[in-house]
Write an enzyme that holds these catalytic residues in place. Structure first.
Site, PDB file in Angstrom:
ATOM      1  N   GLU A 174       0.836  -1.204   0.000  1.00  0.00           N
ATOM      2  CA  GLU A 174       0.000   0.000   0.000  1.00  0.00           C
ATOM      3  C   GLU A 174       0.872   1.256   0.000  1.00  0.00           C
ATOM      4  O   GLU A 174       0.547   2.250  -0.651  1.00  0.00           O
ATOM      5  CB  GLU A 174      -0.935   0.003   1.202  1.00  0.00           C
ATOM      6  CG  GLU A 174      -1.999  -1.069   1.124  1.00  0.00           C
ATOM      7  CD  GLU A 174      -2.881  -1.089   2.341  1.00  0.00           C
ATOM      8  OE1 GLU A 174      -4.054  -0.691   2.191  1.00  0.00           O
ATOM      9  OE2 GLU A 174      -2.395  -1.479   3.423  1.00  0.00           O
TER      10      GLU A 174
ATOM     11  N   TYR B 288     -14.150  27.264   1.773  1.00  0.00           N
ATOM     12  CA  TYR B 288     -14.010  25.846   1.437  1.00  0.00           C
ATOM     13  C   TYR B 288     -12.799  25.556   0.571  1.00  0.00           C
ATOM     14  O   TYR B 288     -12.325  24.432   0.537  1.00  0.00           O
ATOM     15  CB  TYR B 288     -15.292  25.239   0.865  1.00  0.00           C
ATOM     16  CG  TYR B 288     -16.025  26.042  -0.172  1.00  0.00           C
ATOM     17  CD1 TYR B 288     -15.656  26.019  -1.502  1.00  0.00           C
ATOM     18  CD2 TYR B 288     -17.121  26.806   0.201  1.00  0.00           C
ATOM     19  CE1 TYR B 288     -16.352  26.751  -2.447  1.00  0.00           C
ATOM     20  CE2 TYR B 288     -17.822  27.534  -0.736  1.00  0.00           C
ATOM     21  CZ  TYR B 288     -17.439  27.513  -2.060  1.00  0.00           C
ATOM     22  OH  TYR B 288     -18.124  28.230  -2.992  1.00  0.00           O
TER      23      TYR B 288
ATOM     24  N   GLU C 101      -8.688   5.567  10.116  1.00  0.00           N
ATOM     25  CA  GLU C 101      -9.357   6.135  11.276  1.00  0.00           C
ATOM     26  C   GLU C 101      -8.538   7.293  11.847  1.00  0.00           C
ATOM     27  O   GLU C 101      -9.065   8.360  12.173  1.00  0.00           O
ATOM     28  CB  GLU C 101      -9.548   5.085  12.377  1.00  0.00           C
ATOM     29  CG  GLU C 101     -10.486   3.956  12.014  1.00  0.00           C
ATOM     30  CD  GLU C 101      -9.793   2.741  11.380  1.00  0.00           C
ATOM     31  OE1 GLU C 101      -8.857   2.934  10.573  1.00  0.00           O
ATOM     32  OE2 GLU C 101     -10.215   1.621  11.694  1.00  0.00           O
TER      33      GLU C 101
ATOM     34  N   LYS D 122     -11.732   4.043   1.025  1.00  0.00           N
ATOM     35  CA  LYS D 122     -10.552   3.390   0.467  1.00  0.00           C
ATOM     36  C   LYS D 122     -11.051   2.295  -0.470  1.00  0.00           C
ATOM     37  O   LYS D 122     -11.393   1.199  -0.029  1.00  0.00           O
ATOM     38  CB  LYS D 122      -9.725   2.812   1.625  1.00  0.00           C
ATOM     39  CG  LYS D 122      -8.412   2.204   1.247  1.00  0.00           C
ATOM     40  CD  LYS D 122      -7.688   1.777   2.527  1.00  0.00           C
ATOM     41  CE  LYS D 122      -6.338   1.213   2.232  1.00  0.00           C
ATOM     42  NZ  LYS D 122      -5.597   0.906   3.451  1.00  0.00           N
TER      43      LYS D 122
END
Length: 123
Positions: free
Chosen positions: A24, A56, A76, A102
């Site tokens: 990854e 934004y 997380e 993901k």
């Protein structure tokens, strides 16, 4: 009681190298981020003033900086950092809810994506 409104940045896409597996980090992948910001009304709505709301474009840049920055093993932890940063960066934000998707999670089966949602209340 103070009125609030919500600003949502939806489906922000970034290439990054988060995850537990070495592949990854080596290969990287796309991550998709939603940020829902509960904003205290202040004078922004009545006076049409950018200085009293969340810009934004700046929020997007903060999300991008964090997501494309250093590697995290857990999305997380990544989501929490984004939420806490947005609350700290904009004093009008009362709560930030951040979801990270993901799509290429290394699981032994077929799925659309793995998603984690973290909510942080401003201090």
């Amino acid at each position: 009681m103070t009125a609030t409104y919500t600003i949502t940045l939806k489906n922000c896409a970034f290439f990054a190298r988060h995850g537990v597996l070495d592949e990854e980090e080596f290969l990287g992948q796309r991550f998709f981020v939603d940020a829902e910001l509960e904003v205290e009304q202040g004078t922004a709505l009545m006076e049409d003033c950018i200085d009293d709301t969340v810009h934004y474009g700046i929020a997007f840049a903060e999300i991008e900086r964090i997501v494309t920055g250093r590697r995290r093993y857990l999305i997380e932890a990544l989501a929490l950092e984004v939420a806490k940063t947005l609350c700290a960066r904009f004093n009008q934000v009362r709560r930030a809810k951040v979801s990270i998707r993901k799509p290429n999670a290394p699981v032994p089966g077929i799925l659309d994506y793995v998603e984690v949602t973290v909510e942080h209340v401003a201090e």
